[in-house]
Design a protein around this motif. Structure first.
Motif, PDB file in Angstrom:
ATOM      1  N   GLU A  62     -15.796 -16.379  98.126  1.00  0.00           N
ATOM      2  CA  GLU A  62     -15.551 -18.303  98.187  1.00  0.00           C
ATOM      3  C   GLU A  62     -14.485 -18.054  98.210  1.00  0.00           C
ATOM      4  O   GLU A  62     -13.535 -17.923  99.030  1.00  0.00           O
ATOM      5  N   SER A  63     -14.326 -20.152  98.982  1.00  0.00           N
ATOM      6  CA  SER A  63     -13.008 -20.115  99.513  1.00  0.00           C
ATOM      7  C   SER A  63     -13.104 -21.650  99.461  1.00  0.00           C
ATOM      8  O   SER A  63     -14.267 -22.576  99.177  1.00  0.00           O
ATOM      9  N   ALA A  64     -11.748 -22.310  99.365  1.00  0.00           N
ATOM     10  CA  ALA A  64     -11.023 -24.006  98.939  1.00  0.00           C
ATOM     11  C   ALA A  64     -11.586 -24.604 100.567  1.00  0.00           C
ATOM     12  O   ALA A  64     -10.163 -24.013 100.957  1.00  0.00           O
ATOM     13  N   LYS A  82     -15.291 -26.188  97.482  1.00  0.00           N
ATOM     14  CA  LYS A  82     -15.333 -24.974  97.085  1.00  0.00           C
ATOM     15  C   LYS A  82     -16.076 -24.714  97.497  1.00  0.00           C
ATOM     16  O   LYS A  82     -17.718 -24.891  97.085  1.00  0.00           O
ATOM     17  N   SER A 118     -19.027 -21.173  98.520  1.00  0.00           N
ATOM     18  CA  SER A 118     -18.938 -19.235  98.986  1.00  0.00           C
ATOM     19  C   SER A 118     -19.557 -19.173 100.375  1.00  0.00           C
ATOM     20  O   SER A 118     -20.920 -19.648 100.217  1.00  0.00           O
ATOM     21  N   PHE A 160      -7.313 -26.252  94.085  1.00  0.00           N
ATOM     22  CA  PHE A 160      -9.101 -27.067  94.330  1.00  0.00           C
ATOM     23  C   PHE A 160      -8.983 -27.099  92.997  1.00  0.00           C
ATOM     24  O   PHE A 160      -9.553 -28.831  92.194  1.00  0.00           O
ATOM     25  N   GLU A 161      -9.235 -26.124  93.043  1.00  0.00           N
ATOM     26  CA  GLU A 161      -9.624 -26.455  90.559  1.00  0.00           C
ATOM     27  C   GLU A 161      -9.126 -27.621  89.726  1.00  0.00           C
ATOM     28  O   GLU A 161      -9.461 -28.363  88.998  1.00  0.00           O
ATOM     29  N   THR A 189     -21.536 -24.765  94.548  1.00  0.00           N
ATOM     30  CA  THR A 189     -20.639 -25.660  95.635  1.00  0.00           C
ATOM     31  C   THR A 189     -19.954 -26.061  94.313  1.00  0.00           C
ATOM     32  O   THR A 189     -20.673 -27.033  93.728  1.00  0.00           O
ATOM     33  N   VAL A 214      -8.404 -21.295  96.099  1.00  0.00           N
ATOM     34  CA  VAL A 214      -9.622 -21.785  95.159  1.00  0.00           C
ATOM     35  C   VAL A 214      -8.835 -22.530  93.457  1.00  0.00           C
ATOM     36  O   VAL A 214      -8.954 -23.486  93.232  1.00  0.00           O
ATOM     37  N   GLU A 215      -7.772 -21.890  92.806  1.00  0.00           N
ATOM     38  CA  GLU A 215      -7.196 -22.525  91.532  1.00  0.00           C
ATOM     39  C   GLU A 215      -7.084 -23.114  92.380  1.00  0.00           C
ATOM     40  O   GLU A 215      -6.743 -24.302  91.035  1.00  0.00           O
ATOM     41  N   GLU A 228      -7.274 -25.319 104.645  1.00  0.00           N
ATOM     42  CA  GLU A 228      -8.046 -23.311 103.714  1.00  0.00           C
ATOM     43  C   GLU A 228      -6.605 -24.167 102.283  1.00  0.00           C
ATOM     44  O   GLU A 228      -5.548 -24.398 102.956  1.00  0.00           O
TER      45      GLU A 228
END
Length: 147
Positions: free
Chosen positions: A64-66, A57, A59, A129-130, A25, A126-127, A123
């Motif tokens: 996995e989601s953000a 972020k 799971s 978010f990072e 997380t 993920v990429e 929503e």
């Protein structure tokens, strides 16, 4: 612009959002104390306070989601919109680059001269978010009448 910084997945705010805290997380947080939206004549139209952005972020069920949570208090001052209020817009950013425009949302502001809590969730990939290091917050314009 609200700068996002890496944070620990602990605390009351994370618990209240229902974040599934497990290994992997990741949390990013940012806040802005006050943002005043001005009328054309320079007077305060709406006051936004305690703007908080929490990126998560996590799971859940093996997927996995953000998500991006946007929370703030808004005060309607001495005016009301002539139509439905257009609320705010936001964009996920990295190094000044806009990564993702988030859907605009109307603010919960049913009456003037009172404070109202607002909370929204978006929503995000993920990429993105990072890569994200900030959120651009925009108070959208409304035609209003003074009361």
């Amino acid at each position: 612009m609200i700068e996002l910084k890496t944070a620990k997945p602990t605390g009351l705010g994370i618990t209240q959002l229902g974040v599934p805290v497990a290994e992997g997380t990741a949390i990013k947080k940012g806040k802005l104390h006050e943002f005043i939206q001005l009328l054309d004549d320079g007077k305060a139209g709406r006051r936004y306070q305690n703007l908080r952005v929490t990126g998560v972020k996590a799971s859940e069920g093996g997927v996995e989601s953000a998500k991006l949570f946007v929370q703030f208090e808004v005060f309607g001052d001495d005016n009301v919109p002539l139509g439905a209020n257009s609320g705010f817009g936001a964009a996920l950013c990295a190094g000044g680059e806009t990564l993702l425009e988030l859907a605009s949302a109307p603010a919960f502001l049913p009456y003037a001269r009172a404070w109202f809590e607002n909370q929204f969730v978006f929503e995000v990939p993920v990429e993105l978010f990072e890569r994200a290091d900030g959120v651009a917050f925009t108070a959208r314009p409304d035609e209003v009448r003074l009361i």
